[in-house]
Design a protein around this motif. Sequence first.
Motif, PDB file in Angstrom:
ATOM      1  N   GLU A 108       0.667  -1.120  -0.294  1.00 12.65           N
ATOM      2  CA  GLU A 108       0.263   0.084  -0.558  1.00 12.65           C
ATOM      3  C   GLU A 108       0.863   1.580  -0.071  1.00 12.65           C
ATOM      4  O   GLU A 108       0.375   2.461  -0.415  1.00 12.65           O
ATOM      5  N   HIS A 109       2.008   1.208   0.600  1.00 11.81           N
ATOM      6  CA  HIS A 109       2.839   2.446   0.670  1.00 11.81           C
ATOM      7  C   HIS A 109       4.291   1.663   0.382  1.00 11.81           C
ATOM      8  O   HIS A 109       4.792   0.975   0.978  1.00 11.81           O
ATOM      9  N   GLN A 110       4.968   2.645   0.323  1.00 12.99           N
ATOM     10  CA  GLN A 110       6.651   2.382  -0.371  1.00 12.99           C
ATOM     11  C   GLN A 110       7.519   3.410   0.440  1.00 12.99           C
ATOM     12  O   GLN A 110       7.100   5.016  -0.224  1.00 12.99           O
ATOM     13  N   CYS A 111       8.273   3.638   1.356  1.00 15.68           N
ATOM     14  CA  CYS A 111       8.539   4.859   2.292  1.00 15.68           C
ATOM     15  C   CYS A 111       9.720   5.218   1.423  1.00 15.68           C
ATOM     16  O   CYS A 111      10.765   5.701   1.494  1.00 15.68           O
ATOM     17  N   ALA A 112      10.261   3.548   0.317  1.00 15.00           N
ATOM     18  CA  ALA A 112      11.918   3.993  -0.361  1.00 15.00           C
ATOM     19  C   ALA A 112      11.742   3.750  -1.735  1.00 15.00           C
ATOM     20  O   ALA A 112      12.134   2.636  -2.079  1.00 15.00           O
ATOM     21  N   GLY A 113      10.628   3.799  -2.740  1.00  8.47           N
ATOM     22  CA  GLY A 113      10.151   3.010  -3.542  1.00  8.47           C
ATOM     23  C   GLY A 113      11.530   3.609  -4.985  1.00  8.47           C
ATOM     24  O   GLY A 113      11.941   5.419  -4.875  1.00  8.47           O
ATOM     25  N   ARG A 114      11.732   3.451  -5.485  1.00  7.13           N
ATOM     26  CA  ARG A 114      12.996   3.340  -6.519  1.00  7.13           C
ATOM     27  C   ARG A 114      12.730   3.326  -8.110  1.00  7.13           C
ATOM     28  O   ARG A 114      11.603   2.560  -8.346  1.00  7.13           O
ATOM     29  N   GLY A 115      13.201   4.222  -8.866  1.00  6.33           N
ATOM     30  CA  GLY A 115      12.943   4.431 -10.268  1.00  6.33           C
ATOM     31  C   GLY A 115      14.728   3.935 -10.979  1.00  6.33           C
ATOM     32  O   GLY A 115      15.096   3.629  -9.921  1.00  6.33           O
ATOM     33  N   ARG A 116      14.556   3.869 -12.460  1.00  7.32           N
ATOM     34  CA  ARG A 116      15.840   3.740 -12.418  1.00  7.32           C
ATOM     35  C   ARG A 116      17.047   4.927 -12.323  1.00  7.32           C
ATOM     36  O   ARG A 116      16.258   5.606 -11.537  1.00  7.32           O
ATOM     37  N   GLY A 117      18.055   4.186 -11.705  1.00  7.41           N
ATOM     38  CA  GLY A 117      19.054   4.896 -12.045  1.00  7.41           C
ATOM     39  C   GLY A 117      19.195   4.992 -10.404  1.00  7.41           C
ATOM     40  O   GLY A 117      18.498   4.766  -8.975  1.00  7.41           O
ATOM     41  N   LYS A 118      19.233   6.122 -10.526  1.00  8.28           N
ATOM     42  CA  LYS A 118      19.405   7.223  -8.803  1.00  8.28           C
ATOM     43  C   LYS A 118      18.378   7.626  -8.826  1.00  8.28           C
ATOM     44  O   LYS A 118      17.882   7.935  -7.434  1.00  8.28           O
ATOM     45  N   ASN A 119      16.767   7.475  -8.982  1.00  7.27           N
ATOM     46  CA  ASN A 119      15.553   7.984  -9.102  1.00  7.27           C
ATOM     47  C   ASN A 119      15.178   7.468  -8.110  1.00  7.27           C
ATOM     48  O   ASN A 119      14.988   6.269  -8.372  1.00  7.27           O
ATOM     49  N   ALA A 120      13.857   8.203  -7.172  1.00  2.00           N
ATOM     50  CA  ALA A 120      13.220   8.022  -6.073  1.00  2.00           C
ATOM     51  C   ALA A 120      11.968   7.497  -7.816  1.00  2.00           C
ATOM     52  O   ALA A 120      11.396   7.863  -8.020  1.00  2.00           O
ATOM     53  N   TRP A 121      11.283   6.755  -6.595  1.00  2.00           N
ATOM     54  CA  TRP A 121       9.602   6.795  -7.016  1.00  2.00           C
ATOM     55  C   TRP A 121       8.269   6.789  -6.152  1.00  2.00           C
ATOM     56  O   TRP A 121       8.526   6.648  -4.956  1.00  2.00           O
ATOM     57  N   TRP A 122       7.860   8.350  -6.521  1.00  2.00           N
ATOM     58  CA  TRP A 122       6.832   9.181  -5.925  1.00  2.00           C
ATOM     59  C   TRP A 122       5.289   8.391  -5.958  1.00  2.00           C
ATOM     60  O   TRP A 122       5.108   8.017  -7.240  1.00  2.00           O
ATOM     61  N   ALA A 123       4.629   7.865  -4.423  1.00  2.00           N
ATOM     62  CA  ALA A 123       3.280   7.266  -5.272  1.00  2.00           C
ATOM     63  C   ALA A 123       2.596   7.255  -4.277  1.00  2.00           C
ATOM     64  O   ALA A 123       3.082   7.404  -2.806  1.00  2.00           O
ATOM     65  N   GLY A 124       1.638   7.929  -4.245  1.00  2.00           N
ATOM     66  CA  GLY A 124       0.357   8.702  -3.062  1.00  2.00           C
ATOM     67  C   GLY A 124      -0.648   7.055  -2.938  1.00  2.00           C
ATOM     68  O   GLY A 124      -0.308   6.099  -3.482  1.00  2.00           O
ATOM     69  N   SER A 125      -0.959   7.775  -2.126  1.00  2.00           N
ATOM     70  CA  SER A 125      -2.230   6.224  -1.357  1.00  2.00           C
ATOM     71  C   SER A 125      -3.012   6.009  -2.690  1.00  2.00           C
ATOM     72  O   SER A 125      -3.507   7.042  -3.012  1.00  2.00           O
ATOM     73  N   GLY A 126      -3.172   5.283  -2.903  1.00  2.00           N
ATOM     74  CA  GLY A 126      -3.683   4.949  -3.759  1.00  2.00           C
ATOM     75  C   GLY A 126      -3.702   3.996  -4.858  1.00  2.00           C
ATOM     76  O   GLY A 126      -4.238   3.708  -6.145  1.00  2.00           O
ATOM     77  N   ALA A 127      -2.132   4.434  -5.208  1.00  2.00           N
ATOM     78  CA  ALA A 127      -1.746   3.624  -6.208  1.00  2.00           C
ATOM     79  C   ALA A 127      -1.226   2.127  -5.938  1.00  2.00           C
ATOM     80  O   ALA A 127      -1.675   1.680  -5.252  1.00  2.00           O
ATOM     81  N   VAL A 128      -0.789   1.859  -7.320  1.00  2.00           N
ATOM     82  CA  VAL A 128      -0.716   0.329  -7.868  1.00  2.00           C
ATOM     83  C   VAL A 128       1.015   0.037  -7.335  1.00  2.00           C
ATOM     84  O   VAL A 128       1.752   0.923  -8.354  1.00  2.00           O
ATOM     85  N   THR A 129       1.463  -0.602  -6.468  1.00  2.00           N
ATOM     86  CA  THR A 129       3.100  -0.326  -6.173  1.00  2.00           C
ATOM     87  C   THR A 129       3.533  -2.118  -5.906  1.00  2.00           C
ATOM     88  O   THR A 129       3.126  -2.707  -4.716  1.00  2.00           O
ATOM     89  N   CYS A 130       3.896  -2.904  -7.071  1.00  2.00           N
ATOM     90  CA  CYS A 130       4.090  -3.982  -6.763  1.00  2.00           C
ATOM     91  C   CYS A 130       5.344  -4.940  -7.547  1.00  2.00           C
ATOM     92  O   CYS A 130       5.575  -4.148  -8.704  1.00  2.00           O
ATOM     93  N   SER A 131       6.258  -6.043  -7.442  1.00  2.00           N
ATOM     94  CA  SER A 131       7.125  -6.317  -8.009  1.00  2.00           C
ATOM     95  C   SER A 131       6.368  -8.312  -8.120  1.00  2.00           C
ATOM     96  O   SER A 131       6.161  -8.576  -7.345  1.00  2.00           O
ATOM     97  N   LEU A 132       6.884  -8.095  -9.630  1.00  2.00           N
ATOM     98  CA  LEU A 132       6.470  -9.581  -9.575  1.00  2.00           C
ATOM     99  C   LEU A 132       7.845  -9.884  -9.707  1.00  2.00           C
ATOM    100  O   LEU A 132       9.384  -9.203 -10.621  1.00  2.00           O
ATOM    101  N   VAL A 133       8.283 -11.216  -9.301  1.00  2.00           N
ATOM    102  CA  VAL A 133       9.388 -12.590  -8.746  1.00  2.00           C
ATOM    103  C   VAL A 133       8.875 -14.109 -10.318  1.00  2.00           C
ATOM    104  O   VAL A 133       7.758 -14.179 -10.320  1.00  2.00           O
ATOM    105  N   LEU A 134      10.188 -13.738 -11.330  1.00  2.00           N
ATOM    106  CA  LEU A 134       9.350 -14.844 -12.434  1.00  2.00           C
ATOM    107  C   LEU A 134      10.486 -14.720 -13.337  1.00  2.00           C
ATOM    108  O   LEU A 134      11.495 -14.158 -13.168  1.00  2.00           O
ATOM    109  N   GLU A 135      10.788 -16.250 -13.832  1.00  2.00           N
ATOM    110  CA  GLU A 135      11.191 -16.661 -15.075  1.00  2.00           C
ATOM    111  C   GLU A 135      11.250 -16.923 -16.405  1.00  2.00           C
ATOM    112  O   GLU A 135      10.068 -17.103 -16.937  1.00  2.00           O
ATOM    113  N   PRO A 136      12.116 -16.011 -17.033  1.00  2.00           N
ATOM    114  CA  PRO A 136      11.023 -15.407 -18.170  1.00  2.00           C
ATOM    115  C   PRO A 136      10.835 -16.969 -19.607  1.00  2.00           C
ATOM    116  O   PRO A 136      10.409 -16.405 -19.984  1.00  2.00           O
ATOM    117  N   GLN A 137      12.128 -17.999 -18.573  1.00  2.00           N
ATOM    118  CA  GLN A 137      12.090 -19.121 -19.571  1.00  2.00           C
ATOM    119  C   GLN A 137      10.314 -19.947 -18.814  1.00  2.00           C
ATOM    120  O   GLN A 137      10.741 -20.460 -20.083  1.00  2.00           O
TER     121      GLN A 137
END
Length: 256
Positions: free
Chosen positions: A46-75
């Motif tokens: 629901e909240h990220q306190c240190a969301g990351r973007g590409r490079g050294k960028n931060a990712w800002w997202a207010g309440s109500g955003a979707v922030t998620c990460s998929l762990v997968l094997e493309p094979q």
Amino acid sequence: MINRERLLHETFLRELVWLDEVDSTNSQALRWSPARSDLPLLIGAEHQCAGRGRGKNAWWAGSGAVTCSLVLEPQNWSIETAQWPLLSLTVGLAVCRALEEQLRDAEVRLKWPNDVLVQGRKICGILIETVPDCPGRLVVGIGLNVNNSLADAPAEIRETAISLAELTGHSHDRTQLLLNVLTLLDEEFAALGQRDPELLPRCRHRCYLTGRMVTIRDVTSQSTGMCLGLDDDGALQLMTESGPRRFLAGVITSIV
Ligand code: BTN
């Protein structure tokens, strides 16, 4: 709140963990990934306190955003390592298609290599990372502005980003949207694995940079030129003063 059961039953996910707060879902995915065998796994928050973007960028997202990460094997979709440079665009394409279902009249565009824009404003960012010591395994981070307002965002984000709710004037069912994104991601990953010749045309058709003057910075240099679109490897083609050049990776630093 996200409906975990629906997402587990109606998508390819084998496990889903949705947290109240975390530093970054990508960082959590990288920490957990080596010990997990229940893939594909989705980690959301629901909240990220240190969301990351590409490079050294931060990712800002207010309440109500979707922030998620998929762990997968493309094979698992028959995607070879050599095709990994196309994964960002493929994920972006799936997000574009899911948003198009909600935004019938808006132009949803892919900004190479990893952003989705609507009305020229960023609605989604994608961050794909390799997992140290786990060859073949990736973390695919997706930050999608859904029901969050950009009103409280830092000025430079407020001026360049937008959310789905701001575009439509009403809030959206995040479970349904995520379900659509994952379903289309599965479809487009399968297309990539099968080398479907229609995959790149679907990206080209949505390429925001084509026909614009673009400056791109890669590891060695900076180049400016008219964007000619994406080639068959998903590389960005520019017509520069010294002739045509192609880029498999880089950061877009200016668009005219
Ligand atoms: C970018 O635009 O530079 C990429 C942004 C990626 C943001 C998402 S939000 C979920 C996941 N966790 C992170 O810390 N980053 C990605």
